[in-house]
Write a protein that holds these residues in place. Sequence first.
Motif, PDB file in Angstrom:
ATOM      1  N   ARG A 144      -6.936   0.419   1.664  1.00 57.94           N
ATOM      2  CA  ARG A 144      -8.169   0.586   0.580  1.00 57.94           C
ATOM      3  C   ARG A 144      -7.851   0.690  -0.870  1.00 57.94           C
ATOM      4  O   ARG A 144      -8.346   0.075  -1.525  1.00 57.94           O
ATOM      5  N   ILE A 145      -7.023   1.582  -0.957  1.00 59.88           N
ATOM      6  CA  ILE A 145      -6.627   1.920  -2.382  1.00 59.88           C
ATOM      7  C   ILE A 145      -5.825   0.753  -2.916  1.00 59.88           C
ATOM      8  O   ILE A 145      -5.870   0.178  -4.155  1.00 59.88           O
ATOM      9  N   CYS A 146      -4.920   0.078  -2.270  1.00 66.93           N
ATOM     10  CA  CYS A 146      -4.146  -1.197  -2.483  1.00 66.93           C
ATOM     11  C   CYS A 146      -5.151  -2.192  -2.661  1.00 66.93           C
ATOM     12  O   CYS A 146      -5.078  -3.112  -3.837  1.00 66.93           O
ATOM     13  N   ASN A 147      -6.057  -2.443  -1.990  1.00 71.91           N
ATOM     14  CA  ASN A 147      -7.057  -3.693  -2.072  1.00 71.91           C
ATOM     15  C   ASN A 147      -7.691  -3.490  -3.420  1.00 71.91           C
ATOM     16  O   ASN A 147      -8.000  -4.430  -4.125  1.00 71.91           O
ATOM     17  N   SER A 148      -8.184  -2.242  -3.851  1.00 70.19           N
ATOM     18  CA  SER A 148      -8.731  -2.077  -4.977  1.00 70.19           C
ATOM     19  C   SER A 148      -8.096  -2.178  -6.159  1.00 70.19           C
ATOM     20  O   SER A 148      -8.478  -3.077  -7.122  1.00 70.19           O
ATOM     21  N   THR A 166       4.864  -1.539  -5.387  1.00 68.22           N
ATOM     22  CA  THR A 166       4.798  -0.550  -4.382  1.00 68.22           C
ATOM     23  C   THR A 166       3.861   0.651  -4.894  1.00 68.22           C
ATOM     24  O   THR A 166       3.675   1.184  -5.927  1.00 68.22           O
ATOM     25  N   MET A 167       3.536   1.391  -3.837  1.00 68.56           N
ATOM     26  CA  MET A 167       2.442   2.607  -4.057  1.00 68.56           C
ATOM     27  C   MET A 167       3.252   3.723  -3.359  1.00 68.56           C
ATOM     28  O   MET A 167       2.515   4.144  -2.063  1.00 68.56           O
ATOM     29  N   PRO A 168       4.394   4.281  -3.656  1.00 61.86           N
ATOM     30  CA  PRO A 168       4.822   5.392  -2.661  1.00 61.86           C
ATOM     31  C   PRO A 168       4.048   6.638  -2.753  1.00 61.86           C
ATOM     32  O   PRO A 168       4.430   7.288  -1.746  1.00 61.86           O
ATOM     33  N   GLN A 169       3.206   6.760  -3.817  1.00 61.87           N
ATOM     34  CA  GLN A 169       2.445   7.828  -3.953  1.00 61.87           C
ATOM     35  C   GLN A 169       1.295   7.846  -2.547  1.00 61.87           C
ATOM     36  O   GLN A 169       0.778   8.888  -2.452  1.00 61.87           O
ATOM     37  N   ASN A 170       1.363   6.802  -1.996  1.00 61.22           N
ATOM     38  CA  ASN A 170       0.325   6.857  -0.636  1.00 61.22           C
ATOM     39  C   ASN A 170       1.105   6.924   0.593  1.00 61.22           C
ATOM     40  O   ASN A 170       0.314   6.884   1.620  1.00 61.22           O
ATOM     41  N   ASP A 171       2.381   7.585   0.582  1.00 65.74           N
ATOM     42  CA  ASP A 171       3.129   7.269   1.669  1.00 65.74           C
ATOM     43  C   ASP A 171       2.712   8.428   2.672  1.00 65.74           C
ATOM     44  O   ASP A 171       2.861   8.218   4.019  1.00 65.74           O
ATOM     45  N   GLU A 172       1.894   9.463   2.241  1.00 63.33           N
ATOM     46  CA  GLU A 172       1.551  10.421   3.174  1.00 63.33           C
ATOM     47  C   GLU A 172       0.202  10.269   3.807  1.00 63.33           C
ATOM     48  O   GLU A 172      -0.274  11.094   4.429  1.00 63.33           O
ATOM     49  N   LEU A 173      -0.478   9.300   2.993  1.00 62.71           N
ATOM     50  CA  LEU A 173      -1.739   8.745   3.583  1.00 62.71           C
ATOM     51  C   LEU A 173      -1.824   7.835   5.018  1.00 62.71           C
ATOM     52  O   LEU A 173      -0.715   7.388   5.094  1.00 62.71           O
ATOM     53  N   THR A 174      -2.988   7.660   5.466  1.00 64.02           N
ATOM     54  CA  THR A 174      -2.776   6.978   6.907  1.00 64.02           C
ATOM     55  C   THR A 174      -2.944   5.537   6.224  1.00 64.02           C
ATOM     56  O   THR A 174      -3.108   5.092   4.800  1.00 64.02           O
ATOM     57  N   LEU A 175      -2.313   4.583   6.874  1.00 64.75           N
ATOM     58  CA  LEU A 175      -2.229   3.158   6.475  1.00 64.75           C
ATOM     59  C   LEU A 175      -3.704   2.441   6.190  1.00 64.75           C
ATOM     60  O   LEU A 175      -3.731   1.945   5.007  1.00 64.75           O
ATOM     61  N   ASP A 176      -4.582   3.094   6.783  1.00 69.73           N
ATOM     62  CA  ASP A 176      -5.998   2.615   6.492  1.00 69.73           C
ATOM     63  C   ASP A 176      -6.601   2.884   5.121  1.00 69.73           C
ATOM     64  O   ASP A 176      -7.053   2.122   4.408  1.00 69.73           O
ATOM     65  N   PRO A 232       0.857  -1.246  -0.031  1.00 68.06           N
ATOM     66  CA  PRO A 232       0.027  -0.053   0.017  1.00 68.06           C
ATOM     67  C   PRO A 232       0.810   1.198   0.089  1.00 68.06           C
ATOM     68  O   PRO A 232       0.323   2.233  -0.349  1.00 68.06           O
ATOM     69  N   GLN A 233       2.187   1.137   0.214  1.00 65.76           N
ATOM     70  CA  GLN A 233       3.082   2.102   0.393  1.00 65.76           C
ATOM     71  C   GLN A 233       4.272   1.826  -0.082  1.00 65.76           C
ATOM     72  O   GLN A 233       4.438   0.726  -0.613  1.00 65.76           O
ATOM     73  N   SER A 234       5.495   2.488   0.341  1.00 66.00           N
ATOM     74  CA  SER A 234       6.695   2.227  -0.063  1.00 66.00           C
ATOM     75  C   SER A 234       7.312   1.015   0.529  1.00 66.00           C
ATOM     76  O   SER A 234       6.764   0.637   1.708  1.00 66.00           O
ATOM     77  N   LEU A 235       8.208   0.343   0.196  1.00 67.81           N
ATOM     78  CA  LEU A 235       8.818  -0.856   1.075  1.00 67.81           C
ATOM     79  C   LEU A 235       9.240  -0.565   2.082  1.00 67.81           C
ATOM     80  O   LEU A 235       9.386  -1.096   3.160  1.00 67.81           O
TER      81      LEU A 235
END
Length: 202
Positions: free
Chosen positions: A158-162, A144-154, A122-125
């Motif tokens: 959800r973005i990762c699951n989608s 990896t989804m480094p664009q989500n690093d500033e988001l909460t893990l929750d 869901p975020q960077s390694l």
Amino acid sequence: LEPKRKSKQERLGEYDPRDRLPGSTKSDVIVGDPQLKKQKEMSVSSILKELAAIQAQGPQKYCVLGTRHCSYLHQQIIELLGYALVLSGNHVYTSGAGGTHAATIRGALRAERPDLLTVVLPQSLNKQPKESQELLKDVTDIVTMPQNDELTLDVASRICNSYLLSQTDQLISFAFHESLTVIEATKEARELDMLVTTLFLD
């Protein structure tokens, strides 16, 4: 007037399937019998029947999602499932958290087909726990989804699951009845007309 029905693409949460992520490819979806597209709720004792059914099908792309909080017995069962899926020629997609995902990765790696395991973070390694980073050293296909690093893990999860659902044909989930993020993913999968198998652990 009736509200306009959302397209499949609009129902994919915040992930836009037109976005190309490194290390991700999507082959043609294998469409099964539409009568089989229903949710299954199973007990732990019936998981072996599910493994037998997997062997009877042709290779497909499975998404395995679930809770981080698993007993040792449940982790053994999930690991066996990951092993059986890859051994049968199926491509397994999962995420990188502990519990369900870690057990799935361990099982898939035991089958010695690294080309049939994709782990989406869901975020960077470097945002993953140390134990997860150690396990992922043996995984060759990591998205990896480094664009989500500033988001909460929750939110990032959800973005990762989608994204995971958009890449796969079937979902196998392991959850407690209060596992909101996992249950939300099962609802989204059904909206996408995926076959959903849910094993509740409580």
